[in-house]
Design a protein around this motif. Structure first.
Motif, short mmCIF file in Angstrom:
data_model
loop_
_atom_site.label_atom_id
_atom_site.label_comp_id
_atom_site.label_asym_id
_atom_site.label_seq_id
_atom_site.Cartn_x
_atom_site.Cartn_y
_atom_site.Cartn_z
N MET A 138 0.67 -1.38 0.00
CA MET A 138 0.08 0.48 0.22
C MET A 138 0.78 1.22 0.08
SD MET A 138 -2.75 1.49 3.52
CE MET A 138 -1.54 2.23 3.92
N SER A 139 0.51 2.32 -1.17
CA SER A 139 1.36 3.63 -1.11
C SER A 139 0.10 4.90 -1.35
CB SER A 139 2.53 3.27 -2.38
OG SER A 139 3.18 5.03 -1.74
N LEU A 140 0.11 5.58 -0.68
CA LEU A 140 -0.31 7.00 -0.72
C LEU A 140 0.30 8.06 0.15
CD1 LEU A 140 -3.29 4.91 2.22
CD2 LEU A 140 -3.58 5.49 -0.17
N ARG A 141 -0.49 9.39 -0.98
CA ARG A 141 0.36 10.73 -1.03
C ARG A 141 -1.00 10.60 -0.20
NH1 ARG A 141 4.71 10.64 -1.28
NH2 ARG A 141 4.46 12.79 -1.38
N LEU A 142 -0.99 12.26 0.75
CA LEU A 142 -1.26 12.65 1.93
C LEU A 142 -1.45 13.98 2.44
CD1 LEU A 142 -1.92 9.20 3.55
CD2 LEU A 142 -4.27 10.06 2.82
N SER A 143 -2.08 14.78 2.20
CA SER A 143 -2.15 15.78 2.47
C SER A 143 -1.24 16.80 3.97
CB SER A 143 -3.26 17.32 2.62
OG SER A 143 -4.32 16.87 3.93
N SER A 144 -0.28 17.10 4.24
CA SER A 144 0.08 17.44 5.36
C SER A 144 -0.48 17.80 6.44
CB SER A 144 1.64 18.11 5.04
OG SER A 144 2.74 17.45 4.50
N THR A 145 -1.93 17.27 6.58
CA THR A 145 -2.37 18.64 7.86
C THR A 145 -2.40 17.24 8.90
OG1 THR A 145 -4.09 17.51 6.53
CG2 THR A 145 -3.20 19.53 6.07
N PRO A 146 -3.40 17.90 10.05
CA PRO A 146 -3.78 16.81 10.66
C PRO A 146 -4.63 15.93 10.36
CG PRO A 146 -3.62 19.03 11.62
CD PRO A 146 -3.31 19.23 10.41
N ARG A 147 -5.42 15.95 9.28
CA ARG A 147 -6.93 15.76 8.74
C ARG A 147 -5.34 14.75 7.67
NH1 ARG A 147 -10.59 16.74 3.86
NH2 ARG A 147 -11.83 14.95 4.12
N GLY A 148 -5.01 15.27 7.32
CA GLY A 148 -3.91 13.88 6.49
C GLY A 148 -3.54 12.63 7.59
N ALA A 160 0.12 6.33 13.40
CA ALA A 160 -0.22 7.34 14.07
C ALA A 160 0.69 8.52 13.97
CB ALA A 160 -1.12 7.44 15.08
N GLU A 161 1.88 8.26 15.05
CA GLU A 161 3.20 8.96 15.20
C GLU A 161 3.87 10.00 14.04
OE1 GLU A 161 2.90 10.45 18.45
OE2 GLU A 161 1.67 8.78 19.48
N LEU A 162 4.07 8.73 13.12
CA LEU A 162 5.10 9.49 12.28
C LEU A 162 3.92 9.96 11.14
CD1 LEU A 162 7.21 5.50 11.16
CD2 LEU A 162 8.07 7.68 12.24
N ALA A 163 3.11 9.99 10.92
CA ALA A 163 2.09 10.73 10.30
C ALA A 163 2.16 12.10 10.73
CB ALA A 163 0.64 10.22 9.76
N ALA A 164 1.62 12.13 12.38
CA ALA A 164 1.64 13.03 12.74
C ALA A 164 2.89 14.44 12.60
CB ALA A 164 0.79 13.07 14.32
N ASN A 165 3.83 13.88 12.77
CA ASN A 165 4.56 14.13 13.12
C ASN A 165 5.53 14.20 11.37
OD1 ASN A 165 6.00 13.58 14.93
ND2 ASN A 165 7.66 11.74 14.75
N ALA A 166 4.73 13.72 10.32
CA ALA A 166 5.47 14.21 9.07
C ALA A 166 4.47 15.73 8.78
CB ALA A 166 4.92 13.03 7.63
N ALA A 167 2.85 15.53 9.08
CA ALA A 167 2.01 16.67 9.47
C ALA A 167 2.84 17.97 9.55
CB ALA A 167 0.73 15.76 9.64
N ASP A 172 2.46 17.15 -0.17
CA ASP A 172 1.69 16.05 0.41
C ASP A 172 2.77 15.42 1.32
OD1 ASP A 172 -0.35 16.94 -0.43
OD2 ASP A 172 -0.21 15.45 -2.30
N PHE A 173 2.83 14.36 2.39
CA PHE A 173 3.45 12.96 2.79
C PHE A 173 2.97 12.05 2.49
CE2 PHE A 173 -0.12 13.18 6.33
CZ PHE A 173 0.57 11.27 6.29
N GLY A 174 3.86 10.99 2.18
CA GLY A 174 3.91 9.33 1.57
C GLY A 174 3.42 8.65 2.91
N LEU A 175 2.59 7.43 2.28
CA LEU A 175 2.73 6.83 3.93
C LEU A 175 2.93 5.05 2.71
CD1 LEU A 175 1.86 4.82 6.00
CD2 LEU A 175 -0.16 5.05 6.10
N THR A 176 3.65 4.03 3.38
CA THR A 176 4.01 3.48 2.69
C THR A 176 4.14 1.33 3.87
OG1 THR A 176 5.04 4.16 0.03
CG2 THR A 176 5.13 1.36 0.89
#
Length: 124
Positions: A1-11, A38-45, A54-58
């Motif tokens: 799974m690989s996604l691009r998400l907005s660099s926001t709390p919502r993302g 959750a922690e890594l995405a919050a840090n990216a945002a 954006d930031f990516g999640l894989t």
């Protein structure tokens, strides 16, 4: 799974929710992977945010290892786990990742990117 998400709390919240659904689909335990995402995405945002990028999640599994990678466009800002003051309201994210993951680290990417990754043993 690989996604691009907005660099926001919502993302960051969406990253956690989508990762949870992917883990369910793969039949893998939700925790601690859900918390690490959750922690890594919050840090990216929060710390890896560059307006308009954006930031990516894989997520992927090799053998019995789940690898989580979060990529942002702040390659100049290398994260490190640090012990926050007891009364601090934030600053514990990478300390949690370090405690929950079997291994974690930072890998440089094509400029200006970096990836923060964590691995978890998911053997039955």
């Amino acid at each position: 799974m690989s996604l691009r998400l907005s660099s926001t709390p919502r993302g960051a919240r969406l990253a956690r929710l989508l990762a949870t659904e992917q883990l369910r689909a793969w039949g893998l335990p939700l925790d601690p992977a859900r918390q690490i995402v959750a922690e890594l995405a919050a840090n990216a945002a929060t710390h890896g945010r560059v307006p308009g990028r954006d930031f990516g999640l894989t997520l992927y599994v090799v053998g019995d290892t789940l690898r989580i990678e979060v990529t942002d466009t702040r390659g100049d800002a290398a994260p490190h786990a640090q012990s926050p003051r007891p009364d601090a309201e934030s600053g514990r994210g990478l300390v949690l990742v370090e405690a929950l993951a079997d291994k974690w680290g930072v890998a440089p990417g094509r400029s200006p990117r970096k990836s923060v990754w964590a691995e978890i043993d998911v053997s039955p």
